[in-house]
Write a protein that holds these residues in place. Sequence first.
Motif, PDB file in Angstrom:
ATOM      1  N   VAL A  47       0.846  -1.198   0.000  1.00  0.00           N
ATOM      2  CA  VAL A  47       0.000   0.000   0.000  1.00  0.00           C
ATOM      3  C   VAL A  47       0.882   1.249   0.000  1.00  0.00           C
ATOM      4  O   VAL A  47       0.602   2.219  -0.713  1.00  0.00           O
ATOM      5  N   GLY A  48       1.957   1.214   0.786  1.00  0.00           N
ATOM      6  CA  GLY A  48       2.887   2.346   0.824  1.00  0.00           C
ATOM      7  C   GLY A  48       3.494   2.641  -0.537  1.00  0.00           C
ATOM      8  O   GLY A  48       3.633   3.806  -0.921  1.00  0.00           O
ATOM      9  N   LEU A  49       3.839   1.596  -1.279  1.00  0.00           N
ATOM     10  CA  LEU A  49       4.382   1.780  -2.632  1.00  0.00           C
ATOM     11  C   LEU A  49       3.348   2.461  -3.529  1.00  0.00           C
ATOM     12  O   LEU A  49       3.662   3.421  -4.242  1.00  0.00           O
ATOM     13  N   LEU A  50       2.124   1.984  -3.487  1.00  0.00           N
ATOM     14  CA  LEU A  50       1.083   2.556  -4.346  1.00  0.00           C
ATOM     15  C   LEU A  50       0.753   3.993  -3.958  1.00  0.00           C
ATOM     16  O   LEU A  50       0.570   4.849  -4.831  1.00  0.00           O
ATOM     17  N   LEU A  51       0.692   4.282  -2.664  1.00  0.00           N
ATOM     18  CA  LEU A  51       0.467   5.674  -2.246  1.00  0.00           C
ATOM     19  C   LEU A  51       1.632   6.563  -2.671  1.00  0.00           C
ATOM     20  O   LEU A  51       1.424   7.702  -3.111  1.00  0.00           O
ATOM     21  N   THR A  52       2.842   6.058  -2.562  1.00  0.00           N
ATOM     22  CA  THR A  52       4.018   6.814  -3.001  1.00  0.00           C
ATOM     23  C   THR A  52       3.917   7.130  -4.488  1.00  0.00           C
ATOM     24  O   THR A  52       4.175   8.264  -4.918  1.00  0.00           O
ATOM     25  N   LEU A  53       3.529   6.147  -5.288  1.00  0.00           N
ATOM     26  CA  LEU A  53       3.396   6.364  -6.729  1.00  0.00           C
ATOM     27  C   LEU A  53       2.300   7.378  -7.048  1.00  0.00           C
ATOM     28  O   LEU A  53       2.470   8.232  -7.929  1.00  0.00           O
ATOM     29  N   VAL A  54       1.174   7.318  -6.335  1.00  0.00           N
ATOM     30  CA  VAL A  54       0.109   8.311  -6.539  1.00  0.00           C
ATOM     31  C   VAL A  54       0.631   9.707  -6.222  1.00  0.00           C
ATOM     32  O   VAL A  54       0.395  10.665  -6.975  1.00  0.00           O
ATOM     33  N   LEU A  55       1.361   9.822  -5.126  1.00  0.00           N
ATOM     34  CA  LEU A  55       1.884  11.144  -4.746  1.00  0.00           C
ATOM     35  C   LEU A  55       2.954  11.636  -5.715  1.00  0.00           C
ATOM     36  O   LEU A  55       3.062  12.841  -5.959  1.00  0.00           O
ATOM     37  N   ILE A  56       3.723  10.720  -6.291  1.00  0.00           N
ATOM     38  CA  ILE A  56       4.704  11.118  -7.307  1.00  0.00           C
ATOM     39  C   ILE A  56       3.981  11.596  -8.573  1.00  0.00           C
ATOM     40  O   ILE A  56       4.337  12.619  -9.152  1.00  0.00           O
ATOM     41  N   LEU A  57       2.956  10.864  -8.972  1.00  0.00           N
ATOM     42  CA  LEU A  57       2.202  11.248 -10.170  1.00  0.00           C
ATOM     43  C   LEU A  57       1.507  12.597 -10.006  1.00  0.00           C
ATOM     44  O   LEU A  57       1.278  13.309 -10.986  1.00  0.00           O
ATOM     45  N   THR A  58       1.176  12.943  -8.773  1.00  0.00           N
ATOM     46  CA  THR A  58       0.480  14.211  -8.527  1.00  0.00           C
ATOM     47  C   THR A  58       1.428  15.301  -8.041  1.00  0.00           C
ATOM     48  O   THR A  58       0.957  16.364  -7.615  1.00  0.00           O
ATOM     49  N   SER A  59       2.723  15.089  -8.143  1.00  0.00           N
ATOM     50  CA  SER A  59       3.691  16.062  -7.610  1.00  0.00           C
ATOM     51  C   SER A  59       3.592  17.465  -8.217  1.00  0.00           C
ATOM     52  O   SER A  59       3.942  18.424  -7.538  1.00  0.00           O
ATOM     53  N   PRO A  60       3.117  17.642  -9.466  1.00  0.00           N
ATOM     54  CA  PRO A  60       2.966  19.019  -9.962  1.00  0.00           C
ATOM     55  C   PRO A  60       1.864  19.807  -9.230  1.00  0.00           C
ATOM     56  O   PRO A  60       1.833  21.030  -9.303  1.00  0.00           O
ATOM     57  N   LEU A  61       0.971  19.121  -8.562  1.00  0.00           N
ATOM     58  CA  LEU A  61      -0.147  19.784  -7.889  1.00  0.00           C
ATOM     59  C   LEU A  61       0.276  20.309  -6.517  1.00  0.00           C
ATOM     60  O   LEU A  61       1.210  19.786  -5.905  1.00  0.00           O
ATOM     61  N   PRO A  62      -0.454  21.290  -5.996  1.00  0.00           N
ATOM     62  CA  PRO A  62      -0.193  21.736  -4.618  1.00  0.00           C
ATOM     63  C   PRO A  62      -0.502  20.587  -3.646  1.00  0.00           C
ATOM     64  O   PRO A  62      -1.352  19.735  -3.915  1.00  0.00           O
TER      65      PRO A  62
END
Length: 184
Positions: free
Chosen positions: A110-125
């Motif tokens: 789950v931590g890996l998937l949340l990390t990937l979601v947060l990386i994909l959304t890194s341009p956002l505030p």
Amino acid sequence: MSARNILWGTLIAGVVLFVWSGLVQIFPWGVPSAAVLASQTEGQTEPFQAPNVQRLPANALTSPQFDAEMVNRVSTLITDNTFSWIVTKPLAYYNPLLYFAREFATQIAVGLLLTLVLILTSPLPNRQRLLIVTLAGILAAIATYGQLFNWWGLTIVYALGVSFNLVIGWIVVSFVLTRFVLKA
């Protein structure tokens, strides 16, 4: 983002989620909500070290065929007055070391998937990133515990409680990661 960020994010998220999943077991919808019954002929074990074990005579709830029919299966049991969904595992399954190892592996995934979601959304505030994770958590909770509430008959308190645990855990992890590891 680098592989190092993914690794650190996954590890930190997995550890925080693992600790969180242990801490929330004290809530009323966690371990305290389970009825602990024991009906054994020998080897009076304490598999859960629970203080309120209700001891019943051997075979009060089982027949010798119960284990043969039910172990390592998801089963249903119909009596004159009830319908039960039952997940039955051998006592060895509840080895604390293996139990925690499986939970840790789950939380790392789950931590890996949340990390990937947060990386994909890194341009956002960060506020929007946390909102996306919150919505994903609500979606996961409804898709999982809403379905189990319906099909398995989970109590509403349990379903809402573990949904709360999931969503808040994801928000906490996402806040830690976006603040300290995966900055926008």
